[in-house]
Design an enzyme around this catalytic site. Structure first.
Site, PDB file in Angstrom:
ATOM      1  N   LYS A  30      -2.238   1.148   0.899  1.00  0.00           N
ATOM      2  CA  LYS A  30      -3.432   0.626   1.583  1.00  0.00           C
ATOM      3  C   LYS A  30      -4.643   0.780   0.671  1.00  0.00           C
ATOM      4  CE  LYS A  30      -5.857   0.981   6.074  1.00  0.00           C
ATOM      5  NZ  LYS A  30      -5.913   1.697   7.373  1.00  0.00           N
ATOM      6  N   SER A 105      -5.595  -1.211  11.432  1.00  0.00           N
ATOM      7  CA  SER A 105      -6.195  -1.775  10.246  1.00  0.00           C
ATOM      8  C   SER A 105      -5.267  -1.862   9.037  1.00  0.00           C
ATOM      9  CB  SER A 105      -7.430  -0.963   9.851  1.00  0.00           C
ATOM     10  OG  SER A 105      -7.065   0.369   9.520  1.00  0.00           O
ATOM     11  N   SER A 129      -4.020   2.868  13.390  1.00  0.00           N
ATOM     12  CA  SER A 129      -3.908   1.862  12.327  1.00  0.00           C
ATOM     13  C   SER A 129      -2.609   1.826  11.559  1.00  0.00           C
ATOM     14  CB  SER A 129      -5.068   1.995  11.347  1.00  0.00           C
ATOM     15  OG  SER A 129      -6.216   1.423  11.924  1.00  0.00           O
TER      16      SER A 129
HETATM   17  N1  GLN Z   1      -8.669   0.118  15.860  1.00  0.00           N
HETATM   18  C1  GLN Z   1      -9.191   1.432  15.649  1.00  0.00           C
HETATM   19  C2  GLN Z   1     -10.574   1.356  15.067  1.00  0.00           C
HETATM   20  O1  GLN Z   1     -10.988   0.292  14.803  1.00  0.00           O
HETATM   21  C3  GLN Z   1      -8.283   2.248  14.765  1.00  0.00           C
HETATM   22  C4  GLN Z   1      -8.485   2.010  13.343  1.00  0.00           C
HETATM   23  C5  GLN Z   1      -7.750   2.957  12.468  1.00  0.00           C
HETATM   24  O2  GLN Z   1      -6.844   3.677  12.918  1.00  0.00           O
HETATM   25  N2  GLN Z   1      -8.194   3.016  11.209  1.00  0.00           N
HETATM   26  O3  GLN Z   1     -11.230   2.332  14.865  1.00  0.00           O
END
Ligand code: GLN
Length: 424
Positions: A30, A105, A129
């Site tokens: 990532k 994400s 995410s």
């Molecule tokens: N959807 C969640 C957020 O936007 C989780 C994102 C994540 O785990 N990085 O914060």
């Protein structure tokens, strides 16, 4: 290599050691995990030419294990999103559900595994995410217990919530990658001894005889009909394997999404202060006024990131701190306590990973609140610092469905064992 789904921000091969447990494996990383000499953008225009001078600890571990890194995976900007559509480098398409989002994400990481562009991938999970894109792309993803994996070299979004986690095509392969990256690290004071000398891969033996699985009713009620069907079928299979399934209640999770977003945005507003064009980030140029120079530089953030910095700054401000931030911390403590109580009577908890199948591309961008609510089943786990796995459990017309298993702190073996039983 063709990248039809916009999976990578940067495609670059980095060879690891000649031998080791991952000598035959390719891995996508990532793009918020630092790679020495390889651009690391966090999906943001702010960092579009940032090249870290050092490797994250997990990247050092990958190289030492013999893995070949094949590229930096696309992601929601700074990890803020659930669909991989907030990236400055364009959205990723779900290889397992054309025209739909891959989740986020870590959407690029999950899509890389689903499309066969990499054998394995690393993502990060602040509020879901890793598990969300694993579910939407039909692959396996693990969010480790807080402290199991070093965060050194992970660009922080909300550091009290997030962990780097592995994604893979099977539970065993994903567990093997977790074995490689877990362990204490002098450079991350929140890392813990429990991760040393693990053998999670061998826990993927599919044996659930006598295992007690609790189903929190609150995490099933809101799910789409198709998702619920796949979930019920999965429970039936586990019962056939000898597991005992019972209902449990986690009343606090009703407040988890609100608490999560207050805490995540507050931490983000502080963590992202370093992107000012002086310490980090593209410079807006200095013409005699530092305030203007900083604000010009911060124009490079996308809309979702700006929204969160503003809301987080507000929640932490002197007059509102007690009303928002402190209340969110109280809710977090309550969520932790609810999970502790549940684990007095069950070994693991089960729920759908996501309440819906993958959305169509573009659908959720207009409605941020709707997007935040999609995290209802994943964020409680981060608030409570616990481990969880998402395992594929079939499909609906709209795409793959994932089932989530949550374990007690450092109970990775239990969730890996149950997850592997679902695959059989
Ligand atoms: N959807 C969640 C957020 O936007 C989780 C994102 C994540 O785990 N990085 O914060």
């Amino acid at each position: 290599m063709t990248d039809d789904h916009n999976i990578f921000v940067t495609e670059e091969i980095v060879e690891g050691a000649d031998d080791g447990p991952l000598a035959d494996a390719t891995v996508a990383v990532k793009d918020n995990i630092s790679t020495e000499g390889v651009r690391t953008t966090c999906g943001s225009a702010m960092l579009d030419d940032y090249v870290p001078p050092y490797d994250a600890t997990v990247v050092e571990s990958l190289k030492a294990a013999g893995a070949t890194i094949v590229g930096k995976a696309n992601m929601d900007e700074f990890g803020m999103g659930s669909t991989t559509e907030t990236s400055a480098f364009g959205p990723v398409e779900n290889p397992a559900a054309p025209g739909r989002v891959p989740g986020g994400s870590s959407g690029g990481s999950a899509a890389a595994v689903a499309a066969g562009e990499a054998d394995l991938a690393l993502g990060s999970d602040t509020g879901g995410s890793v598990r969300n894109p694993a579910a939407f792309c039909g692959v396996v993803g693990i969010k480790p217990t807080y402290g199991l994996v070093s965060r050194y070299g992970l660009v922080a979004y909300a550091n009290s919530l997030e962990q780097i986690g592995p994604l893979g095509p099977t539970v065993e392969a994903t567990a093997e990658l977790l074995d490689v990256i877990s362990g204490p690290d002098d450079r991350d004071a929140t890392s813990r001894e429990e991760g040393a000398d693990t053998d999670y891969a061998s826990a993927a033996d599919g044996d659930v005889a006598g295992t007690t699985i609790g189903v929190p009713t609150e995490l099933v009620e809101g799910a789409d009909a198709g998702v619920r069907e796949r979930f019920e079928e999965t429970l039936e299979d586990l019962r056939d394997g000898g597991a005992i399934v019972e209902e449990v209640s986690l009343p606090s999770v009703e407040h988890a999404v609100e608490a999560y977003y207050v805490i995540a945005m507050s931490e983000a507003s502080s963590n992202l202060a370093r992107f000012d064009g002086v310490r980090y980030g593209n410079s807006g140029g200095f013409e005699g006024n530092w305030n203007e120079a900083f604000s010009d530089s911060r124009e490079a953030f996308g809309e979702e990131v700006k929204r969160r910095i503003l809301l987080g700054t507000y929640a932490l401000s002197a007059g509102y701190h007690d009303k928002y931030y402190k209340q969110a911390q109280d809710a977090r403590a309550w969520v932790k306590q609810d999970f502790d109580e549940a684990f007095e009577s069950v070994d693991v908890l089960a729920s759908p990973t996501m309440p819906t199948p993958p959305f169509e591309q573009g659908e959720s961008l207009e409605d941020p609140l709707q997007m935040y609510l999609a995290d209802a089943n994943t964020v409680p786990v981060n608030l409570a610092d616990l481990p969880a796995i998402s395992v594929p459990a079939g499909e609906t017309d709209a795409g793959p469905v994932g089932v989530q298993f949550v374990g007690p702190a450092f109970g990775e073996e239990a969730i890996i064992r149950v997850g592997s039983a679902v695959e059989n």
